[in-house]
Motif scaffolding. Structure first.
Motif, mmCIF file in Angstrom:
data_model
loop_
_atom_site.group_PDB
_atom_site.id
_atom_site.type_symbol
_atom_site.label_atom_id
_atom_site.label_comp_id
_atom_site.label_asym_id
_atom_site.label_seq_id
_atom_site.Cartn_x
_atom_site.Cartn_y
_atom_site.Cartn_z
ATOM 1 N N GLU A 332 19.818 -10.573 -3.387
ATOM 2 C CA GLU A 332 18.857 -11.596 -2.603
ATOM 3 C C GLU A 332 18.224 -11.356 -1.384
ATOM 4 O OE1 GLU A 332 21.424 -15.053 -2.494
ATOM 5 O OE2 GLU A 332 21.262 -15.434 -4.596
ATOM 6 N N ALA A 333 19.275 -10.367 -0.584
ATOM 7 C CA ALA A 333 18.545 -10.190 0.679
ATOM 8 C C ALA A 333 17.307 -9.272 0.709
ATOM 9 C CB ALA A 333 19.900 -9.569 1.387
ATOM 10 N N LEU A 334 17.608 -8.331 -0.340
ATOM 11 C CA LEU A 334 16.490 -7.041 -0.540
ATOM 12 C C LEU A 334 15.373 -7.534 -1.175
ATOM 13 C CD1 LEU A 334 18.818 -4.276 -1.761
ATOM 14 C CD2 LEU A 334 17.749 -4.537 0.466
ATOM 15 N N GLN A 335 15.289 -8.862 -1.991
ATOM 16 C CA GLN A 335 14.107 -9.169 -2.580
ATOM 17 C C GLN A 335 12.926 -9.892 -1.550
ATOM 18 O OE1 GLN A 335 13.373 -9.037 -5.616
ATOM 19 N NE2 GLN A 335 15.080 -8.663 -6.884
ATOM 20 N N PRO A 336 11.994 -9.169 -1.543
ATOM 21 C CA PRO A 336 10.714 -9.924 -0.843
ATOM 22 C C PRO A 336 10.405 -11.159 -1.054
ATOM 23 C CG PRO A 336 10.336 -7.747 -1.847
ATOM 24 C CD PRO A 336 11.414 -8.142 -2.642
ATOM 25 N N THR A 337 10.256 -11.887 0.112
ATOM 26 C CA THR A 337 9.726 -13.241 0.155
ATOM 27 C C THR A 337 8.806 -13.392 1.391
ATOM 28 O OG1 THR A 337 11.406 -14.146 1.707
ATOM 29 C CG2 THR A 337 11.894 -14.387 -0.765
ATOM 30 N N VAL A 338 7.815 -14.260 1.119
ATOM 31 C CA VAL A 338 6.641 -14.399 2.021
ATOM 32 C C VAL A 338 7.305 -14.759 3.437
ATOM 33 C CG1 VAL A 338 4.583 -16.073 2.559
ATOM 34 C CG2 VAL A 338 4.901 -15.259 0.481
ATOM 35 N N ARG A 339 8.124 -15.616 3.527
ATOM 36 C CA ARG A 339 8.919 -15.957 4.559
ATOM 37 C C ARG A 339 9.413 -14.763 5.272
ATOM 38 N NH1 ARG A 339 13.765 -18.715 6.221
ATOM 39 N NH2 ARG A 339 13.472 -20.175 8.092
ATOM 40 N N LYS A 340 9.971 -14.078 4.639
ATOM 41 C CA LYS A 340 10.956 -12.983 5.275
ATOM 42 C C LYS A 340 9.749 -11.744 5.881
ATOM 43 C CE LYS A 340 14.874 -12.697 2.258
ATOM 44 N NZ LYS A 340 15.455 -11.871 1.138
ATOM 45 N N VAL A 341 8.707 -11.685 4.822
ATOM 46 C CA VAL A 341 7.741 -10.577 5.438
ATOM 47 C C VAL A 341 6.748 -11.153 6.630
ATOM 48 C CG1 VAL A 341 5.771 -9.447 4.826
ATOM 49 C CG2 VAL A 341 7.549 -9.611 3.056
ATOM 50 N N VAL A 342 6.698 -12.532 6.771
ATOM 51 C CA VAL A 342 5.750 -13.087 7.819
ATOM 52 C C VAL A 342 6.739 -12.932 8.891
ATOM 53 C CG1 VAL A 342 4.754 -15.129 8.730
ATOM 54 C CG2 VAL A 342 4.316 -14.361 6.374
ATOM 55 N N SER A 384 9.150 1.339 1.857
ATOM 56 C CA SER A 384 10.208 0.776 0.753
ATOM 57 C C SER A 384 9.722 -0.611 0.169
ATOM 58 C CB SER A 384 11.335 0.392 1.191
ATOM 59 O OG SER A 384 12.345 -0.424 0.517
ATOM 60 N N ASP A 385 9.376 -0.561 -1.158
ATOM 61 C CA ASP A 385 9.208 -1.868 -1.838
ATOM 62 C C ASP A 385 10.231 -2.895 -1.740
ATOM 63 O OD1 ASP A 385 10.867 -0.604 -3.376
ATOM 64 O OD2 ASP A 385 9.771 -0.663 -5.181
ATOM 65 N N LEU A 386 11.085 -2.960 -1.133
ATOM 66 C CA LEU A 386 12.024 -3.950 -0.886
ATOM 67 C C LEU A 386 12.060 -4.195 0.673
ATOM 68 C CD1 LEU A 386 15.283 -2.434 -3.096
ATOM 69 C CD2 LEU A 386 13.303 -4.166 -3.702
ATOM 70 N N PHE A 387 12.526 -5.454 0.804
ATOM 71 C CA PHE A 387 12.876 -5.907 2.182
ATOM 72 C C PHE A 387 14.056 -5.423 2.719
ATOM 73 C CE2 PHE A 387 13.993 -9.030 5.391
ATOM 74 C CZ PHE A 387 12.916 -8.962 6.334
ATOM 75 N N LEU A 388 14.183 -4.205 3.572
ATOM 76 C CA LEU A 388 15.046 -3.786 4.445
ATOM 77 C C LEU A 388 15.223 -4.319 5.713
ATOM 78 C CD1 LEU A 388 14.568 -0.139 3.141
ATOM 79 C CD2 LEU A 388 15.722 -1.786 1.874
ATOM 80 N N GLY A 389 14.743 -5.194 6.016
ATOM 81 C CA GLY A 389 14.854 -5.992 7.580
ATOM 82 C C GLY A 389 14.281 -5.374 8.406
ATOM 83 N N LYS A 390 13.210 -4.290 8.131
ATOM 84 C CA LYS A 390 12.396 -3.405 9.090
ATOM 85 C C LYS A 390 11.295 -4.532 10.002
ATOM 86 C CE LYS A 390 14.292 0.395 8.135
ATOM 87 N NZ LYS A 390 14.950 1.283 8.923
ATOM 88 N N GLU A 391 11.136 -4.400 10.979
ATOM 89 C CA GLU A 391 10.181 -5.003 12.065
ATOM 90 C C GLU A 391 9.253 -4.100 11.900
ATOM 91 O OE1 GLU A 391 9.911 -6.622 16.399
ATOM 92 O OE2 GLU A 391 10.762 -4.756 16.175
ATOM 93 N N ILE A 392 7.867 -4.848 11.464
ATOM 94 C CA ILE A 392 6.558 -4.344 11.145
ATOM 95 C C ILE A 392 5.719 -4.681 12.545
ATOM 96 C CG2 ILE A 392 4.596 -4.413 9.758
ATOM 97 C CD1 ILE A 392 6.299 -4.859 7.468
#
Length: 445
Positions: A332-342, A384-392
């Motif tokens: 669940e933590a690795l799955q990208p969501t709009v909220r996480k990316v924003v 990465s195509d997964l959400f790894l918690g990186k700051e963009i």
């Protein structure tokens, strides 16, 4: 039963052909030995005395040369000779009797020692674009890569090396491409994938895939989240923690999933003919009457059929992936969501009017994106195509005209955007063209 004792003794000659039975051990440190090794020195018999018989139960074994300084005496335990050695440094040699117990309290277990990161050997793995799956598997067939600092050099289809320096972004991009190819060529399923047996994949190949899983998690916290969690749980923990039926429903196509969910909720309302046809496709040989059949089909597909793959992965993942206590939470933590990316976007503290407009365009674009475009956006910015918690980090440029385009630095997770966009559709159109082109060349050092 006889018990024998092996010891060294210092010999004192009182008369010809006689020796003393008082054992002693003298260890002399040789100052002339450059390797700082110690030598064991005791007096010996004359060269002519190969062995002497002291009594019927004691035999002295001497040396044949006068240069050596060690001799060994073999004693028997008959006639009560054990008390002679109670106060001496005697080394006991021989089999233990059945009534004696070996004390292993001071035995230290052999544990593998990991090499510190600063002392690891660096190795560059050369991988060609479009051939990441077979070439990366060939590299990881070597089980010695776990203690190596790995860097990856990607090669373009025309044979030229990409200019990018691997500081994390190239590894993440290579892992993303590897698993996308793996899903297409080595697995079946819809939302969740299940590996299938291939005639050209043996034990070595599947163990190599397991090492890539362990390497991705240890290096970048990357996991193949499209692989059914039940499979990775069995390989890591030895049993399935998540619901097998739920995994099976996500593995099936959308049309079949709808029929099975209707079957679970209300058996009488489901289309029996369609249900029987779907069950026949899954090799079901029973008339559907209850949901137990669904549990059996799920176990067969997710546990029994990939059992060989799970067995090979377990050799690698069981000792390597020790921090995965709850695989469902990690998924669940690795799955990208709009909220996480924003929330991962970082803009400059001070922005002018044009920069604030681009900020609105980007956030609007992400909120309107589906899962596929979210994954593409993350891979473009972070590798990465997964959400790894990186700051963009968002930077603004003045590029305009034909050269205007988004530029990303995957190692530092930096996205450069031009301020010369006239409208939100103009921005979204160009962003889609870049992400959907699937031709990204890392040409920035």
């Amino acid at each position: 039963m006889r018990r024998f004792y092996l010891t060294t003794q210092k010999k004192t000659i009182n008369r010809p052909h006689s020796t003393s039975l008082a054992p002693s051990l003298e260890r002399q440190e040789s100052s002339q030995n450059q390797s700082s090794t110690s030598s064991l020195s005791v007096s010996t018999t004359p060269p002519s005395a190969t062995f002497e018989t002291l009594n019927p139960e004691v035999i002295f074994l001497g040396n044949t040369t006068s240069d050596d300084n060690i001799d060994f005496v073999l004693y028997s335990t008959q006639d009560g000779r054990e008390d002679v050695f109670e106060s001496s440094d005697v080394v006991f040699v021989g089999d233990f009797s059945e009534n004696e117990q070996q004390n292993l309290d001071y035995t230290l277990p052999v544990s593998p020692q990991t090499t510190p990161p600063s002392e690891r050997v660096k190795r560059v793995l050369v991988v060609h674009r479009g051939q990441v799956l077979p070439e990366l598997m060939a590299h990881f067939c070597d089980d010695g890569l776990q203690d190596v600092d790995i860097k990856i050099q990607l090669v373009l289809p025309d044979g030229t090396h990409e200019m990018a320096y691997d500081d994390g972004g190239v590894v993440r991009d290579c892992l993303s491409e590897f698993w996308n190819e793996f899903y297409d060529q080595c697995a079946t399923g819809n939302a969740l994938k299940v590996p299938f047996l291939r005639h050209d994949f043996g034990q070595q190949q599947w163990e190599s895939v397991g090492r890539i899983i362990a390497f991705g998690w240890a290096r970048e916290k990357y996991l193949p989240v499209k692989i059914a969690p039940v499979i990775l749980e069995q390989a890591t923990f030895g049993y399935a923690k998540s619901d097998v039926v739920e995994n099976f429903l996500k593995y099936m196509p959308e049309s079949e999933r709808t029929v099975f969910e209707s079957w679970r909720s209300d058996f009488n309302s489901v289309d029996q003919e369609e249900l029987i046809e779907i069950l026949d496709n899954h090799s079901c040989r029973r008339i559907p009457t209850a949901n137990e059949i669904l549990q059996e089909l799920a176990h067969k597909r997710l546990v029994q059929e990939p059992a060989y793959v799970i067995e090979q992965w377990a050799k690698i993942l069981s000792p390597a992936v020790l921090s995965l206590q709850d695989l469902t939470t990690v998924y669940e933590a690795l799955q990208p969501t709009v909220r996480k990316v924003v929330k991962s976007l970082t803009f400059p503290e001070t922005m002018n009017v044009h920069q604030k407009d681009i900020q609105k365009y980007l956030i609007t674009y992400l909120r309107n994106s589906d899962m596929q475009h979210l994954c593409l956006f993350l891979r473009f910015c972070t590798g990465s195509d997964l959400f790894l918690g990186k700051e963009i980090i968002i930077d603004f440029t003045q590029i305009q005209g034909f050269q205007r385009r988004p530029v990303a630095h995957t190692c530092g997770c930096v996205l450069e955007l031009s301020v010369h966009y006239d409208s939100n559709p103009d921005f979204s159109s160009e962003m889609n063209k870049v992400l959907e082109s699937n031709v990204w060349v890392m040409d920035i050092i």
